[in-house]
Design a protein around this motif. Structure first.
Motif, PDB file in Angstrom:
ATOM      1  N   GLY A 242     -40.186  -2.304  27.541  1.00 34.19           N
ATOM      2  CA  GLY A 242     -38.743  -2.405  27.740  1.00 34.19           C
ATOM      3  C   GLY A 242     -38.391  -2.370  29.216  1.00 34.19           C
ATOM      4  N   ILE A 243     -39.049  -1.489  29.958  1.00 32.26           N
ATOM      5  CA  ILE A 243     -38.843  -1.423  31.414  1.00 32.26           C
ATOM      6  C   ILE A 243     -39.220  -2.756  32.045  1.00 32.26           C
ATOM      7  CG2 ILE A 243     -39.658  -0.335  33.550  1.00 32.26           C
ATOM      8  CD1 ILE A 243     -37.802   1.449  31.938  1.00 32.26           C
ATOM      9  N   LEU A 244     -40.349  -3.332  31.610  1.00 31.50           N
ATOM     10  CA  LEU A 244     -40.817  -4.598  32.163  1.00 31.50           C
ATOM     11  C   LEU A 244     -39.828  -5.722  31.887  1.00 31.50           C
ATOM     12  CD1 LEU A 244     -43.279  -5.565  33.752  1.00 31.50           C
ATOM     13  CD2 LEU A 244     -44.363  -6.170  31.590  1.00 31.50           C
ATOM     14  N   TYR A 245     -39.131  -5.646  30.756  1.00 31.38           N
ATOM     15  CA  TYR A 245     -38.115  -6.642  30.413  1.00 31.38           C
ATOM     16  C   TYR A 245     -36.768  -6.343  31.076  1.00 31.38           C
ATOM     17  CZ  TYR A 245     -40.715  -9.370  26.994  1.00 31.38           C
ATOM     18  OH  TYR A 245     -41.610 -10.233  26.389  1.00 31.38           O
ATOM     19  N   GLY A 246     -36.722  -5.326  31.914  1.00 32.16           N
ATOM     20  CA  GLY A 246     -35.510  -5.031  32.667  1.00 32.16           C
ATOM     21  C   GLY A 246     -34.476  -4.217  31.925  1.00 32.16           C
ATOM     22  N   LYS A 247     -34.849  -3.594  30.807  1.00 26.01           N
ATOM     23  CA  LYS A 247     -33.897  -2.776  30.064  1.00 26.01           C
ATOM     24  C   LYS A 247     -33.575  -1.501  30.839  1.00 26.01           C
ATOM     25  CE  LYS A 247     -35.237  -4.385  25.450  1.00 26.01           C
ATOM     26  NZ  LYS A 247     -35.746  -3.977  24.121  1.00 26.01           N
ATOM     27  N   LYS A 248     -32.308  -1.179  30.917  1.00 20.84           N
ATOM     28  CA  LYS A 248     -31.871  -0.005  31.657  1.00 20.84           C
ATOM     29  C   LYS A 248     -31.664   1.167  30.708  1.00 20.84           C
ATOM     30  CE  LYS A 248     -28.263   1.656  34.818  1.00 20.84           C
ATOM     31  NZ  LYS A 248     -27.075   1.288  35.607  1.00 20.84           N
ATOM     32  N   TYR A 249     -32.223   2.309  31.073  1.00 21.46           N
ATOM     33  CA  TYR A 249     -32.063   3.520  30.288  1.00 21.46           C
ATOM     34  C   TYR A 249     -31.425   4.607  31.154  1.00 21.46           C
ATOM     35  CZ  TYR A 249     -35.549   1.116  27.401  1.00 21.46           C
ATOM     36  OH  TYR A 249     -36.228   0.188  26.651  1.00 21.46           O
ATOM     37  N   GLU A 250     -30.950   5.644  30.501  1.00 21.74           N
ATOM     38  CA  GLU A 250     -30.381   6.785  31.211  1.00 21.74           C
ATOM     39  C   GLU A 250     -31.124   8.042  30.769  1.00 21.74           C
ATOM     40  OE1 GLU A 250     -25.802   6.225  32.112  1.00 21.74           O
ATOM     41  OE2 GLU A 250     -26.217   5.761  29.993  1.00 21.74           O
ATOM     42  N   ALA A 251     -31.928   8.564  31.676  1.00 21.78           N
ATOM     43  CA  ALA A 251     -32.748   9.733  31.386  1.00 21.78           C
ATOM     44  C   ALA A 251     -32.073  10.993  31.917  1.00 21.78           C
ATOM     45  CB  ALA A 251     -34.126   9.578  32.019  1.00 21.78           C
ATOM     46  N   ASP A 252     -32.079  12.033  31.115  1.00 21.60           N
ATOM     47  CA  ASP A 252     -31.564  13.340  31.520  1.00 21.60           C
ATOM     48  C   ASP A 252     -32.710  14.333  31.489  1.00 21.60           C
ATOM     49  OD1 ASP A 252     -28.949  12.473  31.863  1.00 21.60           O
ATOM     50  OD2 ASP A 252     -28.403  12.885  29.772  1.00 21.60           O
ATOM     51  N   MET A 253     -32.832  15.117  32.570  1.00 23.54           N
ATOM     52  CA  MET A 253     -33.929  16.074  32.684  1.00 23.54           C
ATOM     53  C   MET A 253     -33.374  17.443  33.048  1.00 23.54           C
ATOM     54  SD  MET A 253     -36.471  13.559  34.892  1.00 23.54           S
ATOM     55  CE  MET A 253     -37.979  14.452  34.548  1.00 23.54           C
ATOM     56  N   CYS A 254     -33.584  18.397  32.161  1.00 25.58           N
ATOM     57  CA  CYS A 254     -33.171  19.778  32.427  1.00 25.58           C
ATOM     58  C   CYS A 254     -34.339  20.509  33.079  1.00 25.58           C
ATOM     59  CB  CYS A 254     -32.775  20.465  31.124  1.00 25.58           C
ATOM     60  SG  CYS A 254     -32.250  22.180  31.333  1.00 25.58           S
ATOM     61  N   VAL A 255     -34.134  21.030  34.287  1.00 27.63           N
ATOM     62  CA  VAL A 255     -35.208  21.673  35.043  1.00 27.63           C
ATOM     63  C   VAL A 255     -34.863  23.140  35.287  1.00 27.63           C
ATOM     64  CG1 VAL A 255     -36.638  21.589  37.116  1.00 27.63           C
ATOM     65  CG2 VAL A 255     -35.679  19.472  36.189  1.00 27.63           C
ATOM     66  N   ARG A 256     -35.770  24.008  34.874  1.00 26.11           N
ATOM     67  CA  ARG A 256     -35.614  25.446  35.109  1.00 26.11           C
ATOM     68  C   ARG A 256     -36.819  25.948  35.902  1.00 26.11           C
ATOM     69  NH1 ARG A 256     -35.127  28.270  29.557  1.00 26.11           N
ATOM     70  NH2 ARG A 256     -36.875  26.863  29.066  1.00 26.11           N
ATOM     71  N   ARG A 257     -36.567  26.794  36.888  1.00 25.04           N
ATOM     72  CA  ARG A 257     -37.640  27.314  37.734  1.00 25.04           C
ATOM     73  C   ARG A 257     -37.941  28.759  37.376  1.00 25.04           C
ATOM     74  NH1 ARG A 257     -38.528  30.258  42.433  1.00 25.04           N
ATOM     75  NH2 ARG A 257     -40.180  29.448  43.805  1.00 25.04           N
ATOM     76  N   PHE A 258     -39.240  29.044  37.168  1.00 20.79           N
ATOM     77  CA  PHE A 258     -39.696  30.399  36.886  1.00 20.79           C
ATOM     78  C   PHE A 258     -40.716  30.803  37.951  1.00 20.79           C
ATOM     79  CE2 PHE A 258     -38.485  28.480  32.856  1.00 20.79           C
ATOM     80  CZ  PHE A 258     -37.694  29.468  32.267  1.00 20.79           C
ATOM     81  N   PRO A 259     -40.384  31.763  38.820  1.00 18.39           N
ATOM     82  CA  PRO A 259     -41.362  32.210  39.819  1.00 18.39           C
ATOM     83  C   PRO A 259     -42.647  32.673  39.133  1.00 18.39           C
ATOM     84  CG  PRO A 259     -39.191  33.146  40.259  1.00 18.39           C
ATOM     85  CD  PRO A 259     -39.109  32.498  38.907  1.00 18.39           C
ATOM     86  N   LEU A 260     -43.778  32.358  39.723  1.00 17.43           N
ATOM     87  CA  LEU A 260     -45.049  32.657  39.079  1.00 17.43           C
ATOM     88  C   LEU A 260     -45.247  34.158  38.869  1.00 17.43           C
ATOM     89  CD1 LEU A 260     -47.248  30.676  38.108  1.00 17.43           C
ATOM     90  CD2 LEU A 260     -48.673  31.505  39.971  1.00 17.43           C
ATOM     91  N   GLU A 261     -44.677  34.966  39.754  1.00 19.02           N
ATOM     92  CA  GLU A 261     -44.838  36.417  39.599  1.00 19.02           C
ATOM     93  C   GLU A 261     -44.123  36.941  38.361  1.00 19.02           C
ATOM     94  OE1 GLU A 261     -41.772  35.758  42.993  1.00 19.02           O
ATOM     95  OE2 GLU A 261     -43.717  34.934  42.341  1.00 19.02           O
ATOM     96  N   ASP A 262     -43.210  36.138  37.798  1.00 14.85           N
ATOM     97  CA  ASP A 262     -42.509  36.557  36.576  1.00 14.85           C
ATOM     98  C   ASP A 262     -43.308  36.253  35.314  1.00 14.85           C
ATOM     99  OD1 ASP A 262     -40.494  37.347  38.231  1.00 14.85           O
ATOM    100  OD2 ASP A 262     -39.097  35.731  37.701  1.00 14.85           O
TER     101      ASP A 262
END
Length: 376
Positions: A242-262
């Motif tokens: 689909g990407i190769l055919y030029g189809k446009k998508y809308e991606a949403d990414m939820c990012v949470r950070r956890f310090p390694l010491e936690d």
């Protein structure tokens, strides 16, 4: 349909893009082979050179997502977390539900300057795939057979080798071990029930050995764990074709950070932490399905021109002699030469299609269909 949109649907254009990717990849792999002489002399120089060589290859795929299809990637996070992107070593945990989830991850690494140095815990079969596996080999990617009794020493050795990596790296873990399918999910939830673990609706039961080992081996190198939950607007299920055919998508990414010491140092407690994390990821997916957005502030990191410029460089270098050669073959009028040229084109088409097939869900491994029934 505009002219550019029309071009994006044409097989010959796809073939030319594939030709540029494959041939430039083989050239890059050869250069990487030559850089092995640097390892005993200056290991860190070898690593920096290979980061840039890998970038020159992977950024061509990112170009397809960002510039060819125009797919938008939106981050849902907080300012403090976003400010750390590209400025520390981290472990990334990403759900594995889509054919192009890796590509959405790559576009984020590119925008924050760590695409060339990004790492992954990969299945060993990929080591033998041209371009993909070969490039990863020179990048010191950690490969595993997904049989912990056989993988343990190899994985630990590979992770410890990265402890002095000179460039900021994002180390990706697909803790589910394989891409989500309904069959694998059903089997996985049977295992969850037998172990007394809460069932998940949108994820497979996470495999904890790789995660706890990575945390133990990279403690002191890695600063945090980024939990990334990906979804696509409109309930879309995008593909690389689909990407190769030029189809446009809308991606949403939820990012949470956890310090390694936690994150607990004890293996059992760290495993419990991971299971709890996946319960939270499941709740995030449920909320997204109901509300259409993830919690948190929205960020749209600007795309950079380097992926496009890199592709145009390789296209200029490789397509000019190809066109000259092709014109000469047809101008010669020799049936043998013409058939040989068409055969070469057909072989290239087949090769490109096989590479794309690596990402397709229906052609994914059967890992998880039965393996979930075995003890981790």
């Amino acid at each position: 349909m505009g002219f550019i949109a029309f071009l994006k649907t044409q097989f010959i254009v796809h073939l030319l893009i594939g030709f540029v990717f494959v041939v430039s990849g083989l050239i890059i792999n050869f250069i990487q082979l030559c850089t092995l002489v640097l390892w005993p002399i200056n290991k860190q120089l070898y690593r920096r050179v290979n980061c840039r060589l890998a970038y020159s290859l992977w950024s061509q795929l990112v170009m397809l997502l960002e510039w060819w299809s125009g797919t938008e990637c939106t981050l849902f996070s907080d300012e403090a977390t976003v400010k750390t992107f590209g400025k520390e070593h981290v472990i990334i945990i990403l759900n594995h539900n889509f054919e192009i989830d890796f590509l959405c991850g790559w576009t984020m690494t590119e925008r924050f300057g760590v695409l060339g140095s990004s790492k992954v815990l990969a299945k060993r079969e990929l080591l033998y795939v041209p371009l993909i596996g070969w490039t990863w080999y020179f990048l010191e990617i950690v490969f595993c057979k997904r049989k912990w009794e056989e993988d343990r020493d190899t994985v630990i050795e590979g992770l410890k080798r990265l402890s002095d990596y000179p460039e900021y790296m994002w180390f990706l873990l697909y803790c589910e071990g394989t891409r989500f399918t309904e069959t694998k999910h059903r089997i996985s939830m049977e295992v969850a029930e037998s172990k007394g673990l809460p069932k998940l609706k949108y994820h497979l039961l996470p495999r904890t050995k790789g995660f706890t080992t990575a945390v133990q081996c990279l403690r002191g190198t890695v600063s945090a764990v980024y939990d990334v939950t990906l979804n696509f607007r409109g309930n879309k299920n995008p593909s690389l074709l689909g990407i190769l055919y030029g189809k446009k998508y809308e991606a949403d990414m939820c990012v949470r950070r956890f310090p390694l010491e936690d994150i607990p140092q004890d293996e059992k407690e760290a495993a419990n932490w991971l299971h709890k994390l996946y319960q939270e990821k499941d709740a995030l997916q449920e909320r997204y399905n109901q509300e259409g957005v993830f919690p948190g502030k929205q960020f749209k990191p600007p795309r950079r021109p380097w992926t496009l410029l890199n592709f145009l460089f390789w296209a200029t270098v490789l397509l000019s002699p190809l066109f000259t050669f092709g014109f000469g073959v047809f101008a010669s009028g020799s049936p043998l030469l013409i058939l040989a040229f068409l055969g070469l084109v057909g072989a290239a088409s087949f090769g490109v299609r096989r590479l794309i097939g690596v990402t397709e869900i229906e052609k994914g491994s059967s890992y998880g269909n039965q393996e979930f029934k075995k003890k981790e």
